[in-house]
Design an enzyme around this catalytic site. Sequence first.
Site, mmCIF file in Angstrom:
data_model
loop_
_atom_site.group_PDB
_atom_site.id
_atom_site.type_symbol
_atom_site.label_atom_id
_atom_site.label_comp_id
_atom_site.label_asym_id
_atom_site.label_seq_id
_atom_site.Cartn_x
_atom_site.Cartn_y
_atom_site.Cartn_z
ATOM 1 N N MET A 202 24.812 -24.498 -19.396
ATOM 2 C CA MET A 202 25.417 -25.498 -18.526
ATOM 3 C C MET A 202 24.501 -25.922 -17.375
ATOM 4 O O MET A 202 24.947 -26.058 -16.229
ATOM 5 C CB MET A 202 26.757 -24.962 -17.986
ATOM 6 C CG MET A 202 27.760 -24.638 -19.076
ATOM 7 S SD MET A 202 28.044 -25.996 -20.236
ATOM 8 C CE MET A 202 29.000 -27.093 -19.193
ATOM 9 N N ARG A 203 23.228 -26.105 -17.690
ATOM 10 C CA ARG A 203 22.287 -26.591 -16.686
ATOM 11 C C ARG A 203 21.471 -27.724 -17.280
ATOM 12 O O ARG A 203 21.179 -27.703 -18.471
ATOM 13 C CB ARG A 203 21.292 -25.491 -16.289
ATOM 14 C CG ARG A 203 21.794 -24.656 -15.209
ATOM 15 C CD ARG A 203 20.877 -23.509 -14.860
ATOM 16 N NE ARG A 203 21.727 -22.541 -14.231
ATOM 17 C CZ ARG A 203 22.159 -22.650 -12.980
ATOM 18 N NH1 ARG A 203 21.720 -23.618 -12.204
ATOM 19 N NH2 ARG A 203 22.994 -21.768 -12.487
ATOM 20 N N HIS B 62 25.947 -30.843 -28.809
ATOM 21 C CA HIS B 62 26.926 -31.503 -27.940
ATOM 22 C C HIS B 62 28.203 -31.753 -28.745
ATOM 23 O O HIS B 62 28.134 -32.249 -29.878
ATOM 24 C CB HIS B 62 26.350 -32.828 -27.418
ATOM 25 C CG HIS B 62 27.271 -33.510 -26.474
ATOM 26 N ND1 HIS B 62 27.470 -33.061 -25.187
ATOM 27 C CD2 HIS B 62 28.093 -34.572 -26.630
ATOM 28 C CE1 HIS B 62 28.368 -33.832 -24.590
ATOM 29 N NE2 HIS B 62 28.757 -34.748 -25.440
ATOM 30 N N LYS C 229 14.859 -24.564 -8.324
ATOM 31 C CA LYS C 229 14.987 -24.810 -9.767
ATOM 32 C C LYS C 229 13.610 -24.765 -10.438
ATOM 33 O O LYS C 229 13.464 -24.261 -11.546
ATOM 34 C CB LYS C 229 15.648 -26.173 -9.986
ATOM 35 C CG LYS C 229 15.829 -26.535 -11.430
ATOM 36 C CD LYS C 229 16.812 -27.672 -11.574
ATOM 37 C CE LYS C 229 16.934 -28.095 -13.019
ATOM 38 N NZ LYS C 229 18.219 -28.652 -13.346
ATOM 39 N N GLY D 268 29.337 -18.074 -25.993
ATOM 40 C CA GLY D 268 28.266 -17.826 -26.954
ATOM 41 C C GLY D 268 28.702 -17.838 -28.409
ATOM 42 O O GLY D 268 28.061 -17.203 -29.249
ATOM 43 N N SER D 269 29.758 -18.576 -28.726
ATOM 44 C CA SER D 269 30.152 -18.603 -30.143
ATOM 45 C C SER D 269 29.084 -19.302 -30.991
ATOM 46 O O SER D 269 28.872 -18.931 -32.150
ATOM 47 C CB SER D 269 31.527 -19.262 -30.325
ATOM 48 O OG SER D 269 31.477 -20.634 -30.049
ATOM 49 N N ASN D 270 28.397 -20.281 -30.423
ATOM 50 C CA ASN D 270 27.294 -20.914 -31.168
ATOM 51 C C ASN D 270 26.109 -19.969 -31.305
ATOM 52 O O ASN D 270 25.441 -19.934 -32.338
ATOM 53 C CB ASN D 270 26.875 -22.227 -30.507
ATOM 54 C CG ASN D 270 27.816 -23.352 -30.863
ATOM 55 O OD1 ASN D 270 27.749 -23.900 -31.952
ATOM 56 N ND2 ASN D 270 28.740 -23.664 -29.966
ATOM 57 N N ASN E 223 19.626 -29.257 -28.380
ATOM 58 C CA ASN E 223 20.936 -28.969 -27.794
ATOM 59 C C ASN E 223 22.031 -29.376 -28.771
ATOM 60 O O ASN E 223 21.831 -30.281 -29.586
ATOM 61 C CB ASN E 223 21.096 -29.765 -26.488
ATOM 62 C CG ASN E 223 22.428 -29.505 -25.816
ATOM 63 O OD1 ASN E 223 22.864 -28.350 -25.680
ATOM 64 N ND2 ASN E 223 23.108 -30.568 -25.384
HETATM 65 C C1 GRF Z 1 29.994 -25.945 -27.287
HETATM 66 O O1 GRF Z 1 31.107 -26.765 -27.504
HETATM 67 C C2 GRF Z 1 28.737 -26.777 -27.184
HETATM 68 O O2 GRF Z 1 28.762 -27.940 -27.949
HETATM 69 C C3 GRF Z 1 28.731 -27.142 -25.724
HETATM 70 O O3 GRF Z 1 29.212 -25.994 -25.058
HETATM 71 C C4 GRF Z 1 30.061 -25.257 -25.925
HETATM 72 C C5 GRF Z 1 29.566 -23.846 -25.961
HETATM 73 O O4 GRF Z 1 30.428 -22.975 -26.611
HETATM 74 N N1 GRF Z 1 27.402 -27.578 -25.321
HETATM 75 P P1 GRF Z 1 29.942 -21.496 -26.966
HETATM 76 O O5 GRF Z 1 29.511 -20.822 -25.665
HETATM 77 O O6 GRF Z 1 28.809 -21.597 -27.939
HETATM 78 O O7 GRF Z 1 31.146 -20.810 -27.543
#
Ligand code: GRF
Length: 193
Positions: free
Chosen positions: A95-96, A114, A70, A15-17, A112
Amino acid sequence: MNAKKRIAIFASGSGSNFEAIVRAAKDGKIPGCEIVLCVCDQRGAYVIERAEKHHIPVLVTHPRDFGGSKADFEAAIADVLDAERIDLVCLAGYMRICGPTLLGRYEGRIINIHPALLPSFPGAHGIRDAFEYGVKVFGVTVHYVNAEVDGGRIIDQEGFHYDGGDIAELESMIHAVEHRLYPQTIKKIISKI
Ligand code: GRF
């Protein structure tokens, strides 16, 4: 004054983003929005702790809770998004693959991030795949989500040259770009939704 746009962030891991978006919003760098919900499909994921620290409610749910369906899993999530009047869903390490149930109700309002320059290196291992291929320009893409994995319309990208040969260093450079680009891109589109 217009009501603030309500954002939900979906994540499965660290969850760093998530943290970068929440902090940017709190610091006034994404005016006109509030982060009102975290959706997480992994019990024990660190993003849950981060959300709790920021007093953001977390919906922890898994297809298992719906007998592996799902469609039912996504319908239940979409019901919560409706109830919370969510304007924008930001996938951040979720991750889904979004299925037809969620897309049917929220397509056009899901974005999203990427960790590669799409359309190159889609999928779950964008950084590793690009590194192993040997490219010298890496980067990050923010895009709308549709039925094709990492295939929706690109909203913004940022690239940089790297020839250092150290994947750990590369990963931290990519994450640093992500943490800046995602809030910046949300700011850009928030006024249009
Ligand atoms: C990030 O690199 C994002 O681009 C990818 O998954 C990673 C998630 O990292 N989709 P975080 O959980 O936000 O640290």
